[in-house]
Design a protein around this motif. Structure first.
Motif, PDB file in Angstrom:
ATOM      1  N   PRO A 143       0.801  -1.232   0.000  1.00  0.00           N
ATOM      2  CA  PRO A 143       0.000   0.000   0.000  1.00  0.00           C
ATOM      3  C   PRO A 143       0.832   1.279   0.000  1.00  0.00           C
ATOM      4  CG  PRO A 143      -0.979  -1.608   1.476  1.00  0.00           C
ATOM      5  CD  PRO A 143       0.325  -2.193   1.025  1.00  0.00           C
ATOM      6  N   VAL A 144       1.975   1.260   0.689  1.00  0.00           N
ATOM      7  CA  VAL A 144       2.821   2.454   0.706  1.00  0.00           C
ATOM      8  C   VAL A 144       3.339   2.757  -0.692  1.00  0.00           C
ATOM      9  CG1 VAL A 144       4.953   3.434   1.627  1.00  0.00           C
ATOM     10  CG2 VAL A 144       3.460   2.093   3.110  1.00  0.00           C
ATOM     11  N   ASP A 145       3.729   1.725  -1.413  1.00  0.00           N
ATOM     12  CA  ASP A 145       4.217   1.908  -2.784  1.00  0.00           C
ATOM     13  C   ASP A 145       3.125   2.484  -3.673  1.00  0.00           C
ATOM     14  OD1 ASP A 145       5.641   1.744  -5.153  1.00  0.00           O
ATOM     15  OD2 ASP A 145       5.161  -0.370  -5.459  1.00  0.00           O
ATOM     16  N   ARG A 146       1.924   1.966  -3.562  1.00  0.00           N
ATOM     17  CA  ARG A 146       0.827   2.469  -4.398  1.00  0.00           C
ATOM     18  C   ARG A 146       0.491   3.918  -4.051  1.00  0.00           C
ATOM     19  NH1 ARG A 146      -0.889  -2.808  -2.914  1.00  0.00           N
ATOM     20  NH2 ARG A 146      -0.798  -4.270  -4.673  1.00  0.00           N
ATOM     21  N   ALA A 147       0.525   4.242  -2.764  1.00  0.00           N
ATOM     22  CA  ALA A 147       0.216   5.617  -2.363  1.00  0.00           C
ATOM     23  C   ALA A 147       1.275   6.598  -2.880  1.00  0.00           C
ATOM     24  CB  ALA A 147       0.111   5.700  -0.836  1.00  0.00           C
ATOM     25  N   VAL A 148       2.558   6.218  -2.782  1.00  0.00           N
ATOM     26  CA  VAL A 148       3.629   7.107  -3.247  1.00  0.00           C
ATOM     27  C   VAL A 148       3.559   7.281  -4.756  1.00  0.00           C
ATOM     28  CG1 VAL A 148       6.127   7.333  -3.475  1.00  0.00           C
ATOM     29  CG2 VAL A 148       5.139   6.631  -1.296  1.00  0.00           C
ATOM     30  N   GLN A 149       3.320   6.206  -5.481  1.00  0.00           N
ATOM     31  CA  GLN A 149       3.226   6.319  -6.933  1.00  0.00           C
ATOM     32  C   GLN A 149       2.007   7.147  -7.355  1.00  0.00           C
ATOM     33  OE1 GLN A 149       4.664   3.217  -9.647  1.00  0.00           O
ATOM     34  NE2 GLN A 149       4.383   1.787  -7.957  1.00  0.00           N
ATOM     35  N   SER A 150       0.912   7.012  -6.632  1.00  0.00           N
ATOM     36  CA  SER A 150      -0.259   7.842  -6.934  1.00  0.00           C
ATOM     37  C   SER A 150       0.041   9.320  -6.710  1.00  0.00           C
ATOM     38  CB  SER A 150      -1.444   7.405  -6.065  1.00  0.00           C
ATOM     39  OG  SER A 150      -1.775   6.043  -6.301  1.00  0.00           O
ATOM     40  N   LEU A 151       0.785   9.606  -5.642  1.00  0.00           N
ATOM     41  CA  LEU A 151       1.191  10.989  -5.391  1.00  0.00           C
ATOM     42  C   LEU A 151       2.064  11.517  -6.528  1.00  0.00           C
ATOM     43  CD1 LEU A 151       1.364  13.443  -3.492  1.00  0.00           C
ATOM     44  CD2 LEU A 151       3.331  12.344  -2.395  1.00  0.00           C
ATOM     45  N   GLY A 152       2.967  10.676  -7.021  1.00  0.00           N
ATOM     46  CA  GLY A 152       3.807  11.095  -8.133  1.00  0.00           C
ATOM     47  C   GLY A 152       3.012  11.348  -9.406  1.00  0.00           C
ATOM     48  N   VAL A 153       2.009  10.501  -9.660  1.00  0.00           N
ATOM     49  CA  VAL A 153       1.175  10.697 -10.851  1.00  0.00           C
ATOM     50  C   VAL A 153       0.394  12.007 -10.753  1.00  0.00           C
ATOM     51  CG1 VAL A 153      -0.800   9.790 -12.127  1.00  0.00           C
ATOM     52  CG2 VAL A 153       1.019   8.248 -11.380  1.00  0.00           C
ATOM     53  N   VAL A 154      -0.121  12.320  -9.572  1.00  0.00           N
ATOM     54  CA  VAL A 154      -0.860  13.572  -9.387  1.00  0.00           C
ATOM     55  C   VAL A 154       0.059  14.768  -9.595  1.00  0.00           C
ATOM     56  CG1 VAL A 154      -2.094  14.970  -7.693  1.00  0.00           C
ATOM     57  CG2 VAL A 154      -2.579  12.533  -7.875  1.00  0.00           C
ATOM     58  N   ALA A 155       1.275  14.699  -9.031  1.00  0.00           N
ATOM     59  CA  ALA A 155       2.223  15.811  -9.184  1.00  0.00           C
ATOM     60  C   ALA A 155       2.635  15.999 -10.635  1.00  0.00           C
ATOM     61  CB  ALA A 155       3.454  15.569  -8.311  1.00  0.00           C
ATOM     62  N   LEU A 156       2.821  14.888 -11.354  1.00  0.00           N
ATOM     63  CA  LEU A 156       3.234  14.992 -12.748  1.00  0.00           C
ATOM     64  C   LEU A 156       2.100  15.466 -13.644  1.00  0.00           C
ATOM     65  CD1 LEU A 156       5.578  14.478 -14.714  1.00  0.00           C
ATOM     66  CD2 LEU A 156       4.728  12.144 -14.998  1.00  0.00           C
ATOM     67  N   SER A 157       0.867  15.122 -13.288  1.00  0.00           N
ATOM     68  CA  SER A 157      -0.278  15.485 -14.125  1.00  0.00           C
ATOM     69  C   SER A 157      -0.768  16.905 -13.875  1.00  0.00           C
ATOM     70  CB  SER A 157      -1.431  14.498 -13.884  1.00  0.00           C
ATOM     71  OG  SER A 157      -1.011  13.161 -14.104  1.00  0.00           O
ATOM     72  N   THR A 158      -0.388  17.497 -12.771  1.00  0.00           N
ATOM     73  CA  THR A 158      -0.854  18.847 -12.453  1.00  0.00           C
ATOM     74  C   THR A 158      -0.052  19.877 -13.233  1.00  0.00           C
ATOM     75  OG1 THR A 158      -1.424  18.130 -10.213  1.00  0.00           O
ATOM     76  CG2 THR A 158      -1.266  20.499 -10.605  1.00  0.00           C
ATOM     77  N   PRO A 159      -0.679  20.739 -14.007  1.00  0.00           N
ATOM     78  CA  PRO A 159       0.080  21.787 -14.706  1.00  0.00           C
ATOM     79  C   PRO A 159       0.801  22.706 -13.730  1.00  0.00           C
ATOM     80  CG  PRO A 159      -2.150  21.579 -15.584  1.00  0.00           C
ATOM     81  CD  PRO A 159      -2.106  20.753 -14.337  1.00  0.00           C
TER      82      PRO A 159
END
Length: 382
Positions: A143-159
């Motif tokens: 779960p920690v890995d999935r949460a960190v990767q989700s955070l990275g996807v949000v940061a990368l997708s945000t203009p």
């Protein structure tokens, strides 16, 4: 032998002169190609290049003739490029159409602010991306890995501009912790306070790249044989992570850092507009808006040179971390009749691969039925 002498000897062994010259030559060739592309901006501009350089001022025949003579526009394209490149090497980048001041002076007055912004943005990306990537790699498929990767996807997708506006609303308007816009006064704590939010907005945009690279490198290193052997010997997990895993991730992560620098330089255009910072990004926007072609050419050449220099520094630093990355000459094939190994020179030559061993000779003397099936299949495969 003193420590500086040993370091110099190791440096010469790790970075041979031929390797360094090849890398510098490749960077120089790339800069020449990029300079040609930047010079083509003037030729690709619609209309008469002299009229473009003259700008909105009155285009009298005398003025057009003066501009053509100054910029050698009556010469062949190759001669025009040579004159322009010679002036650029001497830091004579022309005169701004909009303001009439020297382009070199305009860029020099804003370069320090952009350099500070890029440096702080890179620090934010490193201090967030690498630790989170290590955490995700150690806790892979949890779960920690999935949460960190989700955070990275949000940061990368945000203009970048959306992230900057959100930071202004939360930390400037609601909490009042940091100034909302402007470069501040001087170059001390006030300048730092004004650059915190822009640097965070810029660093978050590229943090996910370092996070993904670090996680992938950590997962790959944890599956290596030497890590498994260290665990079998009872080495603590913390020591394995520090001395085995993280050392193996330095090369891919450092390569990613050189790519991140290019993204940071491109992201300054939007960040400086959002936070009203008078840096190179805002200067480029103003130059494009007013068709100030000399400024656009100079900034494009400067950004390309900075990216090339960052890649060159990475290429020269990687062999210091892993000497195997230095280009080594391919092994030469032995001459016919030459000994195949050093043992042959001493008389203790190893048996030839083509000659069967005594055990195989004994088995063949007993007949084909005495050879095991696996050995027969192996001999047939050879």
């Amino acid at each position: 032998m003193t420590t500086p002498t040993r370091f110099a000897a190791r440096l010469r062994a790790t970075l041979p002169l031929g390797f360094v010259l090849r890398r510098i030559g490749g960077t120089a060739a790339l800069l020449v190609v990029l300079s040609v592309a930047v010079f083509a901006l003037l030729q690709a501009a619609p209309g008469d290049p002299a009229q473009t350089l003259l700008g909105p001022r009155s285009a009298t025949p005398e003025a057009l003739a003066a501009v053509r003579a100054r910029h050698h526009l009556d010469s062949p394209l190759a001669a025009q490029y040579w004159y322009w490149l010679s002036d650029a090497v001497r830091l004579d980048l022309g005169t701004s159409i909009r303001t009439g001041e020297s382009v070199s002076a305009a860029i020099g007055g804003r370069l320090a602010l952009t350099a500070q912004l890029v440096g702080l943005g890179l620090a934010v990306a490193l201090f967030l991306g690498i630790p989170l990537g290590v955490l995700a790699g150690v806790r892979s498929r949890r779960p920690v890995d999935r949460a960190v990767q989700s955070l990275g996807v949000v940061a990368l997708s945000t203009p970048v501009f959306a992230g900057g506006l959100l930071l202004i609303y939360v930390f400037s308007l609601m909490l009042g912790w940091f100034p909302a816009y402007g470069p501040g006064e001087g170059s001390g704590t006030d300048r730092l306070a004004h650059l915190v939010l822009p640097a965070v907005a810029l660093g978050l945009a590229v943090m996910a790249v370092l996070l993904k690279l670090t996680r992938t490198a950590v997962v790959r290193e944890l599956e290596r044989e030497h890590v498994t052997f260290a665990r079998a010997r009872g080495v603590r997990e913390r020591d394995i992570l520090l001395h085995y895993v993280l050392r193996g991730t330095l090369v891919p992560v450092l390569t990613g850092v050189s790519l991140v620098v290019a993204f940071l330089l491109a992201g300054t255009v939007m960040v400086e507009q959002v936070f009203a910072l008078p840096g190179l990004g805002s200067l480029l926007v103003e130059a494009v808006t007013f068709r100030d072609l000399p400024v656009v050419q100079a900034e494009a050449l400067l950004l390309a040179a900075l990216v090339c220099v960052a890649n060159l520094a990475t290429d020269l630093l990687l062999p210091l971390l892993d000497p195997r990355l230095t280009d080594a000459p391919p092994p030469k094939a032995p001459r016919p009749g030459a000994p195949a190994s050093p043992q042959d020179l001493t008389g203790d030559s190893a048996p030839s691969p083509s000659a069967p061993s005594p055990s195989v000779q004994g088995l063949s003397a007993q007949g084909p039925s005495a050879v095991p099936a696996s050995a027969a299949v192996h001999e047939e495969g050879r």
